[in-house]
Enzyme design. Structure first.
Site: not given
Ligand code: CMC
Length: 434
Positions: A308, A368
């Site tokens: 998140h 989720d």
């Molecule tokens: N699985 C594996 N690696 C992950 C994941 C994941 N679900 N989420 C983040 N990472 C890693 C990412 O690869 C990055 O690694 P590195 O620093 O080595 O490059 C690090 O963690 C930080 O990720 P980010 O993409 O910079 O983080 P963000 O804040 O931009 O994204 C997120 C947040 C929720 C979009 C992301 O964690 C994600 O894609 N999660 C899976 C989808 C999900 O469950 N979404 C629902 C969010 S909560 C409810 C809502 O908002 O509706």
């Protein structure tokens, strides 16, 4: 006393400005950079808004480090266990919990508005039977703007509250029709002898030929789930609603824009993606393979329902949902097809939480991760999951829209950019291009 400012110096000119620091009730203070362009001729850039507050808000507070979520000051745990979605929607919109009289008036008003115009129903026929439910939600909610355009003066506070109540009232009606359209069953009208959530379930699952029995535990589980999704501060869809609404567009059109944003699997679409992921994993023994894929930088695969932007600790909503999930499953038949999925979910959570990759990046299960299992247990098909999220989040979206419209600093949202394209050049006729 030393004034609370941050000094910004342009080293190329030596010019300095003092930017005031504003403090809220809780949370990180913010640096007010509004004079930056005027004084230094510069903008700020922050892709993904990782450190930029887009507005002042008194609706929801979340502390991602501590795993705290408050709506109008009330902890989500208390609201989820003691309130109802309808009451929480009142709280979000009006700022205070209702008295008994206020609640009755509100509930009556919502019941009064819960039908949709007969002509709106025709919009559903334009969609193929297998259209994704979220695409229908986007279209029909946008179309609904046309029914209330002349009667909604966004500058009039009574009109604004009326459209907010209409939205809360009509979302279950639209969401249930989306479902009925997909399965080819007749639309069911609202029944005002039922409560808000009962009515939603009745419109989804009842058929005209036989009575439909509502299970109180199912109603309570859905009510709680809706509370947990009602609002979540300035997330992508709420920010979309604010930006779309900031042009003084019809609020229902702005909500339709928010639904579009919610659809993506990085946001609300994750609940659908989680269930698909659990089904794809298929067996506990396959989990390590999927964890390895999620950690592989060459592979874009992510574990759905993990991570998140703000929570760097457990998502408090996930804690509540995981408990509710166990309760729902305890009440179910031992052979339910959901038991193996739940087992995979629990094992996945355990393995991921012990893994250095997830620990270092503070990736915890989010709202989720378990919500899809509850929705599936309530017989709601996977592609409808995000529709439920949208129906619930409508309360938060419209509360944020109301707040924005009442803000004395209200003006159209217009971000700036850092231009990195071509320098000025002259047009070349097609026959002269190389
Ligand atoms: N699985 C594996 N690696 C992950 C994941 C994941 N679900 N989420 C983040 N990472 C890693 C990412 O690869 C990055 O690694 P590195 O620093 O080595 O490059 C690090 O963690 C930080 O990720 P980010 O993409 O910079 O983080 P963000 O804040 O931009 O994204 C997120 C947040 C929720 C979009 C992301 O964690 C994600 O894609 N999660 C899976 C989808 C999900 O469950 N979404 C629902 C969010 S909560 C409810 C809502 O908002 O509706």
């Amino acid at each position: 006393m030393k004034s609370e400012t941050v000094t910004i110096t342009d080293n190329s000119t030596g010019k300095t400005i003092e930017c005031p620091i504003h403090k809220g009730t809780y949370g990180a203070p913010v640096i007010d950079t509004a004079s930056l362009y005027k004084e230094l001729g510069m903008f700020t850039i922050d892709p993904g808004f990782t450190t930029t507050a887009s507005c002042r808000s008194a609706i929801t507070y979340l502390d991602g480090e501590q795993g705290v979520l408050l709506h109008r000051g009330y902890p989500i745990e208390q609201l989820a266990n003691e309130s109802s979605f309808l009451e929480v929607s009142y709280l979000l919109l009006h700022g205070e919990l209702p008295t008994a009289t206020e609640f009755v008036e509100y509930e009556n008003q919502i019941k009064n508005y819960n039908n949709v115009h007969e002509h709106l129903m025709r919009f559903f026929n334009g969609y193929r039977y297998d259209a994704h439910p979220m695409s229908i939600m986007v279209g029909v909610t946008g179309a609904m703007a046309s029914f209330y355009h002349e009667t909604t003066n966004v500058k009039n506070s009574e009109d604004r509250m009326r459209i907010a109540h209409r939205l809360i009232a009509k979302m279950p009606n639209i969401g249930s029709k989306v479902y009925k359209h997909g399965i080819g069953e007749p639309f069911i009208y609202p029944d005002n002898s039922l409560g808000y959530i009962e009515n939603l379930m009745n419109m989804m699952f009842a058929v005209p030929s036989q009575p439909f029995e509502l299970h109180p535990k199912a109603v309570a589980a859905l009510d709680q789930l809706m509370i947990l999704h009602a609002d979540h501060e300035q997330n992508a869809s709420t920010s979309t609603v604010r930006l779309a609404g900031s042009s003084e567009a019809n609020p229902l059109a702005a909500i339709s824009a928010g639904i579009s944003t919610l659809w993506g699997k990085a946001h609300g679409g994750a609940n659908e993606a989680v269930l698909e992921m659990l089904e794809e994993i298929g067996d506990v023994k396959n989990i390590p393979k999927f964890i390895a894929r999620a950690k592989d930088k060459e592979d874009s695969y992510r574990l759905m329902g993990f991570g998140h932007r703000v929570y760097k600790n457990f998502d408090p909503r996930a804690t509540i949902i995981s408990k509710a999930c166990h309760e729902v499953l305890d009440d179910m038949d031992q052979n339910s097809e959901l038991r193996p999925l739940m087992q995979i979910a629990m094992e996945l959570e355990k393995i991921a939480l012990e893994d250095e990759y997830f620990i270092q990046r503070k990736l915890y299960p989010n709202v989720d991760f378990y919500s899809g299992i509850i929705l599936r247990a309530l017989s709601i098909p996977t592609n409808m999951f995000t529709v439920f999220f949208a129906m619930a989040r409508s309360a938060g979206w419209i509360a944020n829209w109301l707040e924005m419209m009442e803000d004395p600093d209200f003006r159209i949202g217009r971000p700036r950019q850092l231009y990195i394209g071509s320098e000025r050049r002259d047009y070349v006729a097609m026959d002269k291009r190389g």
